[in-house]
Write a protein that holds these residues in place. Structure first.
Motif, PDB file in Angstrom:
ATOM      1  N   ALA A 149      36.142  30.269  15.777  1.00  0.00           N
ATOM      2  CA  ALA A 149      37.435  29.990  16.406  1.00  0.00           C
ATOM      3  C   ALA A 149      37.292  28.992  17.550  1.00  0.00           C
ATOM      4  N   MET A 150      36.273  29.190  18.391  1.00  0.00           N
ATOM      5  CA  MET A 150      36.077  28.283  19.535  1.00  0.00           C
ATOM      6  C   MET A 150      35.731  26.866  19.080  1.00  0.00           C
ATOM      7  N   VAL A 151      34.850  26.767  18.084  1.00  0.00           N
ATOM      8  CA  VAL A 151      34.478  25.445  17.574  1.00  0.00           C
ATOM      9  C   VAL A 151      35.680  24.761  16.929  1.00  0.00           C
ATOM     10  N   SER A 152      36.488  25.522  16.187  1.00  0.00           N
ATOM     11  CA  SER A 152      37.658  24.928  15.527  1.00  0.00           C
ATOM     12  C   SER A 152      38.682  24.448  16.547  1.00  0.00           C
ATOM     13  N   ILE A 153      38.857  25.203  17.642  1.00  0.00           N
ATOM     14  CA  ILE A 153      39.785  24.777  18.693  1.00  0.00           C
ATOM     15  C   ILE A 153      39.270  23.502  19.348  1.00  0.00           C
ATOM     16  N   GLY A 154      37.953  23.460  19.633  1.00  0.00           N
ATOM     17  CA  GLY A 154      37.363  22.269  20.245  1.00  0.00           C
ATOM     18  C   GLY A 154      37.489  21.044  19.360  1.00  0.00           C
ATOM     19  N   GLN A 155      37.206  21.196  18.060  1.00  0.00           N
ATOM     20  CA  GLN A 155      37.292  20.069  17.148  1.00  0.00           C
ATOM     21  C   GLN A 155      38.743  19.634  16.942  1.00  0.00           C
ATOM     22  N   GLY A 156      39.644  20.606  16.910  1.00  0.00           N
ATOM     23  CA  GLY A 156      41.058  20.267  16.783  1.00  0.00           C
ATOM     24  C   GLY A 156      41.565  19.500  17.987  1.00  0.00           C
ATOM     25  N   ALA A 157      41.140  19.939  19.184  1.00  0.00           N
ATOM     26  CA  ALA A 157      41.535  19.245  20.412  1.00  0.00           C
ATOM     27  C   ALA A 157      40.978  17.826  20.433  1.00  0.00           C
ATOM     28  N   GLN A 158      39.742  17.668  19.957  1.00  0.00           N
ATOM     29  CA  GLN A 158      39.128  16.338  19.923  1.00  0.00           C
ATOM     30  C   GLN A 158      39.895  15.416  18.994  1.00  0.00           C
ATOM     31  N   LEU A 187      41.846  33.821  13.491  1.00  0.00           N
ATOM     32  CA  LEU A 187      42.042  33.505  14.908  1.00  0.00           C
ATOM     33  C   LEU A 187      42.503  32.068  15.091  1.00  0.00           C
ATOM     34  N   ALA A 188      41.855  31.131  14.365  1.00  0.00           N
ATOM     35  CA  ALA A 188      42.233  29.723  14.460  1.00  0.00           C
ATOM     36  C   ALA A 188      43.665  29.515  13.966  1.00  0.00           C
ATOM     37  N   PHE A 189      44.013  30.169  12.866  1.00  0.00           N
ATOM     38  CA  PHE A 189      45.363  30.066  12.319  1.00  0.00           C
ATOM     39  C   PHE A 189      46.386  30.620  13.309  1.00  0.00           C
ATOM     40  N   GLY A 190      46.048  31.749  13.932  1.00  0.00           N
ATOM     41  CA  GLY A 190      46.952  32.359  14.910  1.00  0.00           C
ATOM     42  C   GLY A 190      47.157  31.467  16.119  1.00  0.00           C
ATOM     43  N   VAL A 191      46.083  30.827  16.590  1.00  0.00           N
ATOM     44  CA  VAL A 191      46.187  29.925  17.739  1.00  0.00           C
ATOM     45  C   VAL A 191      47.122  28.763  17.420  1.00  0.00           C
ATOM     46  N   THR A 192      46.987  28.207  16.215  1.00  0.00           N
ATOM     47  CA  THR A 192      47.843  27.090  15.814  1.00  0.00           C
ATOM     48  C   THR A 192      49.298  27.523  15.682  1.00  0.00           C
ATOM     49  N   GLN A 193      49.517  28.689  15.089  1.00  0.00           N
ATOM     50  CA  GLN A 193      50.879  29.155  14.830  1.00  0.00           C
ATOM     51  C   GLN A 193      51.614  29.545  16.110  1.00  0.00           C
ATOM     52  N   PHE A 194      50.917  30.219  17.031  1.00  0.00           N
ATOM     53  CA  PHE A 194      51.609  30.794  18.186  1.00  0.00           C
ATOM     54  C   PHE A 194      51.520  29.950  19.454  1.00  0.00           C
ATOM     55  N   THR A 195      50.562  29.027  19.533  1.00  0.00           N
ATOM     56  CA  THR A 195      50.438  28.194  20.734  1.00  0.00           C
ATOM     57  C   THR A 195      50.674  26.720  20.449  1.00  0.00           C
ATOM     58  N   GLY A 196      50.622  26.324  19.182  1.00  0.00           N
ATOM     59  CA  GLY A 196      50.804  24.919  18.831  1.00  0.00           C
ATOM     60  C   GLY A 196      49.574  24.062  19.035  1.00  0.00           C
ATOM     61  N   ILE A 197      48.457  24.674  19.476  1.00  0.00           N
ATOM     62  CA  ILE A 197      47.216  23.925  19.673  1.00  0.00           C
ATOM     63  C   ILE A 197      46.578  23.672  18.315  1.00  0.00           C
ATOM     64  N   THR A 236      43.886  23.140  15.478  1.00  0.00           N
ATOM     65  CA  THR A 236      42.529  23.630  15.218  1.00  0.00           C
ATOM     66  C   THR A 236      42.000  22.980  13.950  1.00  0.00           C
ATOM     67  N   ASN A 237      40.693  22.920  13.842  1.00  0.00           N
ATOM     68  CA  ASN A 237      40.074  22.289  12.683  1.00  0.00           C
ATOM     69  C   ASN A 237      38.791  23.033  12.325  1.00  0.00           C
ATOM     70  N   ILE A 238      38.852  23.838  11.254  1.00  0.00           N
ATOM     71  CA  ILE A 238      37.673  24.591  10.814  1.00  0.00           C
ATOM     72  C   ILE A 238      36.873  23.702   9.866  1.00  0.00           C
ATOM     73  N   SER A 239      35.680  23.349  10.285  1.00  0.00           N
ATOM     74  CA  SER A 239      34.841  22.462   9.484  1.00  0.00           C
ATOM     75  C   SER A 239      33.830  23.258   8.666  1.00  0.00           C
ATOM     76  N   LEU A 240      33.360  22.643   7.590  1.00  0.00           N
ATOM     77  CA  LEU A 240      32.324  23.268   6.765  1.00  0.00           C
ATOM     78  C   LEU A 240      31.060  23.480   7.579  1.00  0.00           C
ATOM     79  N   PHE A 241      30.791  22.557   8.507  1.00  0.00           N
ATOM     80  CA  PHE A 241      29.597  22.671   9.344  1.00  0.00           C
ATOM     81  C   PHE A 241      29.599  23.957  10.159  1.00  0.00           C
ATOM     82  N   SER A 242      30.767  24.307  10.742  1.00  0.00           N
ATOM     83  CA  SER A 242      30.829  25.515  11.571  1.00  0.00           C
ATOM     84  C   SER A 242      30.614  26.768  10.736  1.00  0.00           C
ATOM     85  N   ILE A 243      31.098  26.761   9.474  1.00  0.00           N
ATOM     86  CA  ILE A 243      30.892  27.923   8.603  1.00  0.00           C
ATOM     87  C   ILE A 243      29.434  28.047   8.209  1.00  0.00           C
ATOM     88  N   ILE A 244      28.816  26.914   7.832  1.00  0.00           N
ATOM     89  CA  ILE A 244      27.393  26.933   7.480  1.00  0.00           C
ATOM     90  C   ILE A 244      26.557  27.365   8.681  1.00  0.00           C
TER      91      ILE A 244
END
Length: 407
Positions: free
Chosen positions: A37-46, A354-364, A366-374
């Protein structure tokens, strides 16, 4: 058959006490989910920041005030404290730099703006007609500032869509309406198209007025905040940047470039700086979230040590009928890795939610990458091996006779 037997034993050992196994995996689940979730928020913000920077113009170079130095040029008041950029500098760039397609100086400052009982605090930019080309600004309704407005010190304004919404409401044509900036009335002559984005530096939350009007009635100074220059093409940006630097050093009578009272940045510089900052914060957030992974690993080690103690007689019996140390060690190591594997799967699902919830409820974004899952799976597997190794080794090292006598 041996592999099948190992996994059958592993499944039986984990499911014999489902509550304990579930609680043990909880630390891994929370840790993996938090990291993703934290990595996806950071990458989405970037990604959001980069797209916002790209939207301010194409092949853009910006000249900004640098550091104002004191006596003997040894004392610096900090970057951006100099105020030596003027309209004359912008005119010199427009006249002498042939690689410049559009040159737009501006005076920028935040003001409290009112209209019909409503008010907002927004960025007011005094600029020239070339600003639309230099900064990729498009008009939705009405018109932008004209050269006649600049020459005549006209009290006219062009609103961004967010500012329009704050002052007049959505779906309202603001042209012809009056707003008040710093107790001075301005007539709205147009509104820009939305560029998207939100927050303190949104390109939609701005008001544009003639630069001469801003000088005379708002700032009281001829110093400009920024000079935006659009290059002919991307390949000429570096050369144009150097030509601008040489010209301004000459105009400001500065022989040493390190003492320049201005700074020049292009879009690539800004993107690189923004990416560096967001990467640092992403790593920081992921590191904090990763602490729970260590806690989860300790929980797995604790459970496995407890399991070794509970199954001492079983271990003794196995060794008595011919099981080798590596067989016992492998059995407990597989159990540990299995716990972290399933915990990792559920952690990935939790991270996605968590990433989906952050996007839906805060508008921030997010971007979940394959790298973060691996990375999450790799970390969970490593935790299973590292924290499962000692209990597995301890189980393999038990004396079969002592183990059989254990009560």
């Amino acid at each position: 058959m041996i592999i099948k037997d190992i996994f059958n034993e592993t499944f039986s050992a984990i499911t014999v006490n489902k509550v304990r196994s579930g609680l043990t995996m909880l630390g891994i689940i929370i840790g993996i989910g938090s990291v993703i979730a934290m990595v996806s928020i950071g990458q989405g913000a970037q990604g959001t920041i980069e797209s916002s920077i790209q939207s301010i113009g194409s092949n853009l170079v910006m000249v900004m005030p640098g550091m104002q130095r004191g006596i003997g040029q040894q004392v610096s008041a900090g970057r951006g404290s100099a105020s030596t950029l003027t309209l004359a500098d912008a005119e010199a760039i427009a006249n002498d730099i042939t690689l410049a397609k559009a040159v737009a100086p501006d005076i920028s400052r935040r003001y409290q703006v009112t209209a019909k009982g409503k008010n907002t605090n927004t960025q007011v930019i005094g600029t020239v007609p070339a600003y639309t080309e230099a900064r990729n600004v498009q008009i939705d309704v009405g018109s932008f500032i004209s050269e006649q407005n600049v020459q005549g010190l006209s009290k006219v304004a062009v609103l961004g869509p967010t500012t329009r919404d704050d002052l007049f409401g959505e779906d309202v044509d603001p042209t012809g309406k009056t707003i008040r900036i710093n107790k001075i009335d301005f007539k709205v002559i147009g509104m820009t198209k939305s560029k998207g984005g939100s927050g303190f530096g949104s390109q939609d939350d701005m008001i544009y007025i003639p630069i001469t009007t801003a000088e005379r009635f708002l700032s009281g100074s001829d110093a400009v905040s920024t000079i935006s220059i659009s290059a002919m093409d991307a390949g000429s940006m570096t050369e144009m940047q150097q030509q601008i630097s040489d010209l301004l050093l000459q105009r400001h009578n500065i022989s040493d470039p390190t003492l320049a009272d201005f700074q020049i940045m292009n879009q690539q510089d800004i993107v690189a700086t923004a990416s560096s900052v967001t990467n640092t914060f992403t790593i920081l957030l992921a590191s904090i979230a990763g602490i729970s992974l260590i806690v989860g690993g300790i929980g797995i080690m604790n459970m496995m040590l407890t399991t070794v103690t509970e199954r001492t007689r079983e271990i003794g019996l196995r060794k008595a009928i011919g099981a080798k140390k590596k067989d016992i060690s492998l059995q407990f190591l597989v159990e540990s890795v299995t716990l972290t594997f399933f915990g990792g799967i559920m952690g990935v699902v939790l991270g996605w939610l968590l990433a989906f919830g952050v996007t839906q409820f805060t508008g921030i974004a997010t971007n979940i990458s394959l790298f973060s899952i691996i990375l999450a799976f790799s970390v969970s597997a490593a935790i299973g091996i590292i924290f499962g190794y000692y209990p597995a080794r301890r189980a393999a090292g038990l004396n079969p006779i002592e183990a059989l006598r254990y009560e």
